[in-house]
Write a protein that holds these residues in place. Structure first.
Motif, mmCIF file in Angstrom:
data_model
loop_
_atom_site.group_PDB
_atom_site.id
_atom_site.type_symbol
_atom_site.label_atom_id
_atom_site.label_comp_id
_atom_site.label_asym_id
_atom_site.label_seq_id
_atom_site.Cartn_x
_atom_site.Cartn_y
_atom_site.Cartn_z
ATOM 1 N N ILE A 115 11.537 -2.870 -5.274
ATOM 2 C CA ILE A 115 10.317 -3.550 -5.715
ATOM 3 C C ILE A 115 10.672 -4.796 -6.521
ATOM 4 O O ILE A 115 10.096 -5.875 -6.319
ATOM 5 C CB ILE A 115 9.433 -2.602 -6.548
ATOM 6 N N ALA A 116 11.631 -4.668 -7.442
ATOM 7 C CA ALA A 116 12.019 -5.799 -8.295
ATOM 8 C C ALA A 116 12.617 -6.938 -7.477
ATOM 9 O O ALA A 116 12.354 -8.117 -7.747
ATOM 10 C CB ALA A 116 13.014 -5.328 -9.357
ATOM 11 N N SER B 185 -1.174 -8.682 -2.990
ATOM 12 C CA SER B 185 -1.164 -7.997 -1.696
ATOM 13 C C SER B 185 0.251 -7.899 -1.141
ATOM 14 O O SER B 185 0.663 -6.853 -0.636
ATOM 15 C CB SER B 185 -2.055 -8.737 -0.692
ATOM 16 N N LEU B 186 0.970 -9.009 -1.220
ATOM 17 C CA LEU B 186 2.338 -9.054 -0.691
ATOM 18 C C LEU B 186 3.250 -8.133 -1.487
ATOM 19 O O LEU B 186 4.054 -7.387 -0.922
ATOM 20 C CB LEU B 186 2.859 -10.492 -0.736
ATOM 21 N N ARG B 187 3.109 -8.156 -2.818
ATOM 22 C CA ARG B 187 3.971 -7.326 -3.655
ATOM 23 C C ARG B 187 3.673 -5.842 -3.463
ATOM 24 O O ARG B 187 4.581 -5.008 -3.440
ATOM 25 C CB ARG B 187 3.809 -7.727 -5.124
ATOM 26 N N ALA B 188 2.383 -5.509 -3.304
ATOM 27 C CA ALA B 188 2.009 -4.110 -3.100
ATOM 28 C C ALA B 188 2.484 -3.611 -1.739
ATOM 29 O O ALA B 188 2.972 -2.475 -1.616
ATOM 30 C CB ALA B 188 0.496 -3.949 -3.229
ATOM 31 N N ALA B 189 2.340 -4.451 -0.717
ATOM 32 C CA ALA B 189 2.813 -4.057 0.616
ATOM 33 C C ALA B 189 4.326 -3.904 0.622
ATOM 34 O O ALA B 189 4.879 -3.011 1.282
ATOM 35 C CB ALA B 189 2.369 -5.079 1.652
ATOM 36 N N ASN B 190 5.019 -4.778 -0.115
ATOM 37 C CA ASN B 190 6.472 -4.643 -0.246
ATOM 38 C C ASN B 190 6.832 -3.313 -0.914
ATOM 39 O O ASN B 190 7.760 -2.616 -0.493
ATOM 40 C CB ASN B 190 7.035 -5.799 -1.079
ATOM 41 N N ALA B 191 6.082 -2.946 -1.954
ATOM 42 C CA ALA B 191 6.333 -1.676 -2.641
ATOM 43 C C ALA B 191 6.139 -0.500 -1.686
ATOM 44 O O ALA B 191 6.925 0.460 -1.696
ATOM 45 C CB ALA B 191 5.406 -1.543 -3.847
ATOM 46 N N ALA B 192 5.100 -0.571 -0.862
ATOM 47 C CA ALA B 192 4.869 0.492 0.121
ATOM 48 C C ALA B 192 6.020 0.562 1.117
ATOM 49 O O ALA B 192 6.470 1.649 1.493
ATOM 50 C CB ALA B 192 3.543 0.247 0.849
ATOM 51 N N ALA B 193 6.506 -0.601 1.533
ATOM 52 C CA ALA B 193 7.638 -0.630 2.463
ATOM 53 C C ALA B 193 8.890 -0.041 1.817
ATOM 54 O O ALA B 193 9.694 0.620 2.487
ATOM 55 C CB ALA B 193 7.894 -2.065 2.922
ATOM 56 N N CYS B 194 9.062 -0.279 0.516
ATOM 57 C CA CYS B 194 10.204 0.301 -0.200
ATOM 58 C C CYS B 194 10.151 1.823 -0.146
ATOM 59 O O CYS B 194 11.175 2.494 0.043
ATOM 60 C CB CYS B 194 10.207 -0.168 -1.656
ATOM 61 N N VAL B 195 8.950 2.382 -0.291
ATOM 62 C CA VAL B 195 8.786 3.832 -0.219
ATOM 63 C C VAL B 195 9.043 4.321 1.200
ATOM 64 O O VAL B 195 9.674 5.371 1.411
ATOM 65 C CB VAL B 195 7.382 4.244 -0.692
ATOM 66 N N ALA B 196 8.581 3.572 2.191
ATOM 67 C CA ALA B 196 8.807 3.950 3.586
ATOM 68 C C ALA B 196 10.300 4.052 3.893
ATOM 69 O O ALA B 196 10.722 4.890 4.694
ATOM 70 C CB ALA B 196 8.142 2.941 4.517
ATOM 71 N N VAL C 228 3.063 2.816 -11.028
ATOM 72 C CA VAL C 228 2.148 3.538 -10.142
ATOM 73 C C VAL C 228 2.935 4.231 -9.030
ATOM 74 O O VAL C 228 2.733 5.421 -8.740
ATOM 75 C CB VAL C 228 1.103 2.576 -9.536
ATOM 76 N N VAL C 229 3.840 3.483 -8.415
ATOM 77 C CA VAL C 229 4.590 4.021 -7.274
ATOM 78 C C VAL C 229 5.517 5.154 -7.707
ATOM 79 O O VAL C 229 5.528 6.240 -7.116
ATOM 80 C CB VAL C 229 5.392 2.901 -6.583
ATOM 81 N N THR C 230 6.310 4.905 -8.736
ATOM 82 C CA THR C 230 7.292 5.908 -9.151
ATOM 83 C C THR C 230 6.658 7.066 -9.913
ATOM 84 O O THR C 230 7.320 8.071 -10.186
ATOM 85 C CB THR C 230 8.396 5.271 -10.017
ATOM 86 N N GLY C 231 5.372 6.950 -10.237
ATOM 87 C CA GLY C 231 4.675 8.045 -10.897
ATOM 88 C C GLY C 231 4.228 9.129 -9.931
ATOM 89 O O GLY C 231 3.751 10.184 -10.359
ATOM 90 N N ALA D 75 -5.540 -11.085 -11.127
ATOM 91 C CA ALA D 75 -4.089 -11.240 -10.965
ATOM 92 C C ALA D 75 -3.441 -9.971 -10.419
ATOM 93 O O ALA D 75 -2.294 -9.996 -9.986
ATOM 94 C CB ALA D 75 -3.447 -11.613 -12.306
ATOM 95 N N GLY D 76 -4.174 -8.873 -10.416
ATOM 96 C CA GLY D 76 -3.610 -7.632 -9.913
ATOM 97 C C GLY D 76 -2.641 -7.009 -10.906
ATOM 98 O O GLY D 76 -2.545 -7.427 -12.062
ATOM 99 N N LEU D 77 -1.915 -6.011 -10.460
ATOM 100 C CA LEU D 77 -0.940 -5.341 -11.317
ATOM 101 C C LEU D 77 0.334 -6.175 -11.424
ATOM 102 O O LEU D 77 0.714 -6.859 -10.476
ATOM 103 C CB LEU D 77 -0.590 -3.956 -10.746
ATOM 104 N N THR D 78 0.972 -6.109 -12.574
ATOM 105 C CA THR D 78 2.286 -6.740 -12.715
ATOM 106 C C THR D 78 3.302 -5.910 -11.934
ATOM 107 O O THR D 78 3.027 -4.776 -11.521
ATOM 108 C CB THR D 78 2.708 -6.806 -14.182
ATOM 109 N N ASP D 79 4.507 -6.457 -11.752
ATOM 110 C CA ASP D 79 5.553 -5.694 -11.068
ATOM 111 C C ASP D 79 5.866 -4.407 -11.819
ATOM 112 O O ASP D 79 6.100 -3.356 -11.207
ATOM 113 C CB ASP D 79 6.823 -6.541 -10.928
ATOM 114 N N ALA D 80 5.854 -4.493 -13.148
ATOM 115 C CA ALA D 80 6.141 -3.304 -13.954
ATOM 116 C C ALA D 80 5.049 -2.251 -13.754
ATOM 117 O O ALA D 80 5.342 -1.048 -13.614
ATOM 118 C CB ALA D 80 6.257 -3.673 -15.428
#
Length: 314
Positions: free
Chosen positions: A223-224, A161-172, A206-209, A196-201
């Motif tokens: 994200i990294a 959840s934290l990593r996905a929300a961080n990824a969304a914030a990166c896009v914002a 997903v995001v950059t696609g 375990a959810g999605l890995t960082d990779a």
């Protein structure tokens, strides 16, 4: 046999005793030196260990009290506002709109608090995501999306959840006009709660696609490096504690939290677009927001609404 004088024998014995005494003294001196060396080594070793431990504790304490830092420039209050043509709107959602407030003349303001691991959030997105997009794209509504990490401990320790929300914030921050598309992609690829959810990779893929994304490399680095993870964690704690911008609510009910013009939408079971459309009509003042029809559009509902039991929120 030659007899040695008694005095010579005594002298020889004394010499042997003296030699033995000197050897013993030298041995004791060497032993003391070795013991002092061992003690000194232990003291130095203990000192080094204590210093290292103190340094680690200090770093942990400093890190724990270190400010999270600013969030994305488009999310000053924790959420990003998306307007007509699905482009990010300058500024952020108002802190406490009135129950009938709208964003502009007749424009409905929809506010969403979502967790990208929350299954009910995914169900709401599946039922209403396209409808909300049609309203926003046409200019009939704006949508404020607040990513939070309520379920950070529900993914086998990976904090998805934290990593996905961080990824969304990166896009914002780096490609705000594609935020809504990335939000849809994250839910379309949502893992099951408890996994375990999605890995960082995988998350990055997903995001950059998403087509039309700007500054992909900056987003990948963001994200990294988890640029906004501390900020997301801080905002999540604030929201859970009752700091809920875009609402007069003082107790967070869980995700998804859906507001229309400041009024809380009570989820139905099952979640349907018909029910949400009816609520939007009611919150907008019994007037259907004008939006470009979609292939799945349903007839305009009446303003009356029959409450349905709400599912357990996560």
């Amino acid at each position: 046999m030659t007899n040695r004088p008694e005095g010579d024998a005594r002298a020889a014995r004394n010499e042997r005793r003296e030699a033995a005494r000197q050897r013993a003294q030298r041995a004791r001196t060497q032993q003391k030196r070795r013991q002092r060396g061992v003690r000194l080594g232990l003291q130095i070793g203990i000192g080094v260990v204590l210093l290292a431990a103190a340094t680690i504790v200090t770093l942990v304490l400093v890190d724990s009290v270190k400010p999270a830092g600013p969030g994305p420039s488009t999310m000053s209050q924790g959420g990003i506002t998306i307007g007509q043509d699905m482009k990010a709107v300058s500024g952020s959602a108002p802190a406490s709109p009135s129950a009938t407030a709208s964003d502009g003349a007749g424009t409905v303001r929809i506010t969403l608090y979502v967790d990208y691991l929350c299954p009910t959030c995914g169900q709401f997105e599946e039922a209403n995501g396209d409808y909300i997009e049609s309203l926003v794209d046409s200019g009939a509504a704006t949508v404020d999306i607040h990513p939070v990490a309520i379920l950070a401990n529900r993914s086998q320790g990976t904090k998805y959840s934290l990593r996905a929300a961080n990824a969304a914030a990166c896009v914002a921050e780096h490609s705000p006009d594609r935020f809504y598309a990335v939000n849809k992609a994250l839910f379309a690829n949502q893992p099951e709660e408890g996994t375990a959810g999605l890995t960082d990779a995988e998350l990055t893929k997903v995001v950059t696609g998403v087509s039309g994304l700007q500054d992909r490399r900056a987003i990948e680095r963001c994200i990294a490096d988890q640029d906004y993870s501390k900020w997301v964690d801080e905002r999540t704690n604030a929201v859970a504690g009752g700091d809920i911008p875009g609402s007069s609510i003082t107790e967070f009910p869980g995700t998804p939290l859906v507001l229309v013009n400041g009024q809380q939408y009570e989820l139905t079971s099952p979640i349907t677009n018909d029910d949400f459309r009816t609520f939007v009509v009611t919150a907008a003042g019994a007037s259907e927001p004008t939006a470009t029809p979609t292939a799945t559009a349903t007839p305009t509902p009446t303003a009356s609404r029959t409450p349905s039991p709400s599912p357990t929120k996560r």
